[in-house]
Structure formats: C-alpha cells, structure tokens
Design a protein around this motif. Structure first.
Motif, PDB file in Angstrom:
ATOM      1  N   GLN A 107     -82.050 -13.300 -14.532  1.00  0.00           N
ATOM      2  CA  GLN A 107     -82.207 -14.140 -15.730  1.00  0.00           C
ATOM      3  C   GLN A 107     -80.971 -15.015 -15.939  1.00  0.00           C
ATOM      4  OE1 GLN A 107     -83.367 -12.415 -19.485  1.00  0.00           O
ATOM      5  NE2 GLN A 107     -84.280 -10.686 -18.417  1.00  0.00           N
ATOM      6  N   SER A 160     -80.824 -17.877 -13.394  1.00  0.00           N
ATOM      7  CA  SER A 160     -81.782 -18.923 -13.751  1.00  0.00           C
ATOM      8  C   SER A 160     -81.276 -19.762 -14.919  1.00  0.00           C
ATOM      9  CB  SER A 160     -83.132 -18.315 -14.129  1.00  0.00           C
ATOM     10  OG  SER A 160     -83.667 -17.599 -13.063  1.00  0.00           O
ATOM     11  N   ALA A 161     -80.711 -19.101 -15.929  1.00  0.00           N
ATOM     12  CA  ALA A 161     -80.199 -19.818 -17.100  1.00  0.00           C
ATOM     13  C   ALA A 161     -79.021 -20.712 -16.725  1.00  0.00           C
ATOM     14  CB  ALA A 161     -79.787 -18.822 -18.185  1.00  0.00           C
ATOM     15  N   ASN A 205     -78.453 -22.020 -13.732  1.00  0.00           N
ATOM     16  CA  ASN A 205     -78.993 -23.126 -12.932  1.00  0.00           C
ATOM     17  C   ASN A 205     -79.651 -24.191 -13.810  1.00  0.00           C
ATOM     18  OD1 ASN A 205     -78.122 -22.036 -10.538  1.00  0.00           O
ATOM     19  ND2 ASN A 205     -80.067 -21.031 -10.081  1.00  0.00           N
ATOM     20  N   GLU A 206     -80.311 -23.757 -14.895  1.00  0.00           N
ATOM     21  CA  GLU A 206     -80.910 -24.718 -15.829  1.00  0.00           C
ATOM     22  C   GLU A 206     -79.838 -25.513 -16.558  1.00  0.00           C
ATOM     23  OE1 GLU A 206     -83.704 -23.493 -18.841  1.00  0.00           O
ATOM     24  OE2 GLU A 206     -84.793 -22.340 -17.329  1.00  0.00           O
ATOM     25  N   GLN A 207     -78.806 -24.810 -17.007  1.00  0.00           N
ATOM     26  CA  GLN A 207     -77.768 -25.445 -17.823  1.00  0.00           C
ATOM     27  C   GLN A 207     -76.837 -26.317 -16.982  1.00  0.00           C
ATOM     28  OE1 GLN A 207     -74.630 -23.112 -19.905  1.00  0.00           O
ATOM     29  NE2 GLN A 207     -75.860 -23.606 -21.712  1.00  0.00           N
ATOM     30  N   ARG A 208     -76.547 -25.899 -15.769  1.00  0.00           N
ATOM     31  CA  ARG A 208     -75.600 -26.618 -14.912  1.00  0.00           C
ATOM     32  C   ARG A 208     -76.220 -26.828 -13.538  1.00  0.00           C
ATOM     33  NH1 ARG A 208     -70.471 -23.071 -14.845  1.00  0.00           N
ATOM     34  NH2 ARG A 208     -69.696 -24.865 -13.752  1.00  0.00           N
ATOM     35  N   PRO A 209     -77.224 -27.705 -13.412  1.00  0.00           N
ATOM     36  CA  PRO A 209     -77.944 -27.831 -12.150  1.00  0.00           C
ATOM     37  C   PRO A 209     -77.089 -28.328 -10.977  1.00  0.00           C
ATOM     38  CG  PRO A 209     -78.641 -29.520 -13.703  1.00  0.00           C
ATOM     39  CD  PRO A 209     -77.728 -28.594 -14.438  1.00  0.00           C
ATOM     40  N   SER A 255     -74.403 -25.234 -10.428  1.00  0.00           N
ATOM     41  CA  SER A 255     -75.086 -23.957 -10.263  1.00  0.00           C
ATOM     42  C   SER A 255     -74.123 -22.815 -10.589  1.00  0.00           C
ATOM     43  CB  SER A 255     -75.656 -23.844  -8.859  1.00  0.00           C
ATOM     44  OG  SER A 255     -76.403 -22.669  -8.731  1.00  0.00           O
TER      45      SER A 255
END
Length: 131
Positions: free
Chosen positions: A90, A93-94, A96-100, A103
């Motif tokens: 989790q 994933s969070a 990666n979403e916030q700092r694509p 990462s």
C-alpha cells in the motif's frame, strides 16, 4: 542536507505508527451511578473486566499528511509477512501515485524498533522496493 537540491528532501521522508483502537470504552464507575426507584429494572452496566474488541491501525504519513492506512483484520496477528505483503505494498503504491517521477528510489522510511520492522524479511523487501 535539506536544501532545495540537497540529498534529502522532506517529501522523501515517510514515517509510520501502529496503535490499537477500542470499538467502545467503558465509562468510569462514578459515571455509571444513577437513582433508580424500587419498581424499575436496573440498567445494564458493563464491568471493568469486560474486554472490548479492538483493532490495530497502521498509518503512514509524510510531509503532506496520511499516505496509507491499514486496518489489521480481526483475529490476525501483525507479522513481518503480513507487513510486507499488505502494508508495504500500500505504501509503495501511495508513494508512486504521489511522486511518479522519483517513485521510491529517494524515499527514507522512519521505523521504530518493532520486531517486524527489524525482521530480515522486512529489510530485504525494503531493499527490493528501493526504500
């Protein structure tokens, strides 16, 4: 270290905390006192020995607020395996979403000395996730 182009940025620091929450609490004895007439039934009062149901919450957060929240299923024990498979996935994933673009490569995870945080499997998983 924390300058705009320094090696560490506040956005890259993630920390977590685990805590148990009770579903309900038992009020102190003095708050259970009341006057009852002779004909009425006495109200049901929970005794202090009553064990309330509780659940463990694990919350990860960074500079912008909560990042991921995990609620441990009932009758489950928090182990390194559960932590790796459910909680860290989790968090990854969070992040990666916030700092694509970045990462997890420049992420620092601040843990306490809980046994599952120090487990070899957890350390290996964090290396694989590049945290």
């Amino acid at each position: 270290m924390f300058e705009s182009h320094g090696p560490i940025r506040l956005s890259g620091i993630v920390t977590d905390d685990e805590t148990r929450f009770l579903f309900f609490t038992i009020p102190p004895k003095r708050l259970n006192c009341m006057w009852v007439d002779g004909q009425g039934d006495r109200p049901v009062v929970l005794r202090p020995g009553f064990q309330s149901r509780k659940r463990m919450f694990t919350v990860f957060f960074n500079y912008s607020g909560p990042l991921a929240v995990d609620i441990l299923p009932q009758d489950t024990t928090m182990t390194a395996t559960y932590y790796i498979q459910n909680v860290l996935s989790q968090v990854k994933s969070a992040i990666n979403e916030q700092r694509p673009k970045v990462s997890t490569s420049r992420t620092l995870l601040l843990h306490d000395n809980a046994g599952l945080h120090k487990a070899r499997a957890t350390a290996q998983s964090l290396r694989e996730l590049r945290i």
